[in-house]
Design a protein around this motif. Structure first.
Motif, short mmCIF file in Angstrom:
data_model
loop_
_atom_site.label_atom_id
_atom_site.label_comp_id
_atom_site.label_asym_id
_atom_site.label_seq_id
_atom_site.Cartn_x
_atom_site.Cartn_y
_atom_site.Cartn_z
N ILE A 37 -9.13 -46.31 37.62
CA ILE A 37 -9.39 -47.45 38.64
C ILE A 37 -8.69 -48.76 38.29
O ILE A 37 -8.30 -49.11 37.27
CB ILE A 37 -11.02 -47.88 38.03
N ARG A 38 -8.09 -49.27 39.53
CA ARG A 38 -7.52 -50.37 39.29
C ARG A 38 -7.46 -51.36 40.38
O ARG A 38 -8.39 -50.98 41.15
CB ARG A 38 -5.76 -49.87 39.34
N SER A 39 -7.18 -52.52 40.06
CA SER A 39 -7.46 -53.66 41.08
C SER A 39 -6.32 -53.66 42.18
O SER A 39 -5.32 -53.67 41.90
CB SER A 39 -7.55 -54.89 40.33
N PHE A 40 -6.86 -53.68 43.47
CA PHE A 40 -5.92 -53.94 44.49
C PHE A 40 -6.51 -54.37 45.67
O PHE A 40 -8.00 -54.47 45.79
CB PHE A 40 -5.09 -52.79 44.74
N GLY A 41 -5.79 -54.46 46.89
CA GLY A 41 -6.54 -55.33 48.02
C GLY A 41 -6.54 -56.77 48.01
O GLY A 41 -6.34 -57.42 47.21
N GLU A 42 -7.05 -57.21 49.26
CA GLU A 42 -7.25 -58.41 49.55
C GLU A 42 -8.64 -58.96 49.18
O GLU A 42 -9.02 -60.41 49.12
CB GLU A 42 -7.00 -58.92 51.02
N GLY A 53 -5.87 -59.55 36.68
CA GLY A 53 -5.31 -57.99 36.73
C GLY A 53 -6.24 -57.10 36.22
O GLY A 53 -5.89 -55.88 35.84
N GLY A 54 -7.54 -57.45 36.04
CA GLY A 54 -8.70 -56.58 35.61
C GLY A 54 -9.29 -56.06 36.47
O GLY A 54 -9.37 -56.14 37.79
N VAL A 55 -10.45 -54.72 36.13
CA VAL A 55 -11.39 -54.38 36.75
C VAL A 55 -12.79 -54.65 36.47
O VAL A 55 -13.07 -54.81 35.39
CB VAL A 55 -11.23 -52.70 36.39
N SER A 56 -13.40 -55.10 37.50
CA SER A 56 -14.77 -55.63 37.28
C SER A 56 -15.63 -54.88 37.06
O SER A 56 -15.60 -53.69 37.76
CB SER A 56 -15.18 -56.62 38.57
N VAL A 97 -13.20 -47.90 26.13
CA VAL A 97 -12.25 -49.11 26.65
C VAL A 97 -12.25 -50.42 25.79
O VAL A 97 -12.05 -51.51 26.33
CB VAL A 97 -12.72 -49.43 28.01
N SER A 98 -12.93 -50.36 24.73
CA SER A 98 -13.24 -51.63 23.84
C SER A 98 -12.13 -52.23 23.52
O SER A 98 -12.23 -53.67 23.65
CB SER A 98 -13.97 -51.21 22.71
N ASP A 99 -10.92 -51.70 23.49
CA ASP A 99 -9.80 -52.63 22.96
C ASP A 99 -9.22 -53.75 24.16
O ASP A 99 -8.88 -54.42 23.95
CB ASP A 99 -8.82 -51.58 22.63
N ARG A 100 -9.84 -53.35 25.40
CA ARG A 100 -9.35 -54.36 26.49
C ARG A 100 -10.50 -54.72 27.40
O ARG A 100 -10.36 -55.19 28.56
CB ARG A 100 -8.32 -53.41 27.49
N LEU A 101 -11.59 -54.70 26.96
CA LEU A 101 -12.84 -55.13 27.56
C LEU A 101 -13.40 -56.40 27.03
O LEU A 101 -13.48 -56.76 25.89
CB LEU A 101 -13.78 -54.08 27.19
N GLU A 125 -21.41 -59.72 34.62
CA GLU A 125 -19.99 -59.03 34.89
C GLU A 125 -19.26 -59.14 33.61
O GLU A 125 -19.39 -60.06 32.82
CB GLU A 125 -19.42 -59.97 35.85
N ALA A 126 -18.36 -57.93 33.38
CA ALA A 126 -17.52 -57.86 32.39
C ALA A 126 -16.03 -57.51 33.17
O ALA A 126 -16.28 -57.10 34.33
CB ALA A 126 -18.00 -56.51 31.46
N CYS A 127 -15.40 -57.71 32.52
CA CYS A 127 -13.82 -57.32 32.91
C CYS A 127 -13.13 -56.54 32.02
O CYS A 127 -12.87 -56.62 30.67
CB CYS A 127 -13.14 -58.69 33.15
N HIS A 128 -12.28 -55.51 32.28
CA HIS A 128 -11.51 -54.71 31.65
C HIS A 128 -10.15 -54.98 32.21
O HIS A 128 -9.60 -55.12 33.34
CB HIS A 128 -11.85 -53.09 32.06
#
Length: 203
Positions: A37-42, A53-56, A97-101, A125-128
């Motif tokens: 999963i990655r963040s992209f689009g408008e 630059g994270g994933v919600s 994912v704890s190290d980047r969450l 809401e959390a963010c990775h």
């Protein structure tokens, strides 16, 4: 956090204490092909998580909290925001994912530290930071947008076939509300307009 009144006890039992990313069947297919999963689009250009630059994610774990008026914001992710009949929620292994969450509490604190001009869903809401690999997926939850008491859980390996099986069991969709239809057409027109923009443009 306590069970919201608008969520049935069976669905809340599936959601409670867990970490989720909400998408659509089409979105899940692309995620599985990409392997992450990655963040992209408008869309959601003012999202704080996207700006990082994270994933919600939706976090219903121990740091989540009830915030007045916020439940309707995340409830939109049961199909309305994705504009699809079946909402697909991917459970994320919190330990993996704890190290980047930034969990719900930490992410809200980050927003409160001078980021008031950006958007978050306070309390849940959390963010990775960065992409989330499919190896961190713990399961899949499919929910009918029109009747949230109809849902299905499946293993990640069975996700794509499971969606097709789930869809085949659904009753006919109710007639579309005229106001909702007008809003949908407006969003579709806006999406077509945005598709003509440069990749670096945002609205």
């Amino acid at each position: 956090m306590d069970k919201p009144d608008v969520i049935g006890p069976e669905l809340w039992a599936a959601l409670d204490s867990r970490l989720w990313h909400a998408t659509s069947p089409e979105g899940l297919s692309g995620i599985m092909q990409d392997g992450e999963i990655r963040s992209f689009g408008e869309r959601y250009c003012n999202s704080l998580c996207k700006k990082l630059g994270g994933v919600s994610l939706m976090d219903f774990g121990p740091s989540a909290s009830d915030r007045p008026g916020q439940v309707q914001n995340w409830m939109g992710w049961f199909g309305h925001q994705q504009q699809c009949r079946i909402a697909v929620w991917i459970e994320i292994n919190r330990i993996a994912v704890s190290d980047r969450l930034l969990d719900a509490k930490a992410f809200h604190a980050h927003w409160a530290d001078g980021n008031y001009g950006t958007q978050i869903i306070p309390g849940v809401e959390a963010c990775h930071r960065g992409p989330i690999p499919t190896t961190a997926f713990a399961g899949i939850l499919c929910v009918d947008q029109f009747n949230r008491s109809i849902f299905r859980t499946s293993a990640v390996a069975d996700a794509i076939d499971g969606i097709a099986t789930f869809e085949a069991t659904l009753p006919p969709a109710p007639p579309e509300n005229p106001l909702a239809a007008a809003r949908r057409r407006g969003k579709e027109e806006a999406k077509r307009t945005h598709s003509n923009k440069r990749p670096d443009e945002c609205s």
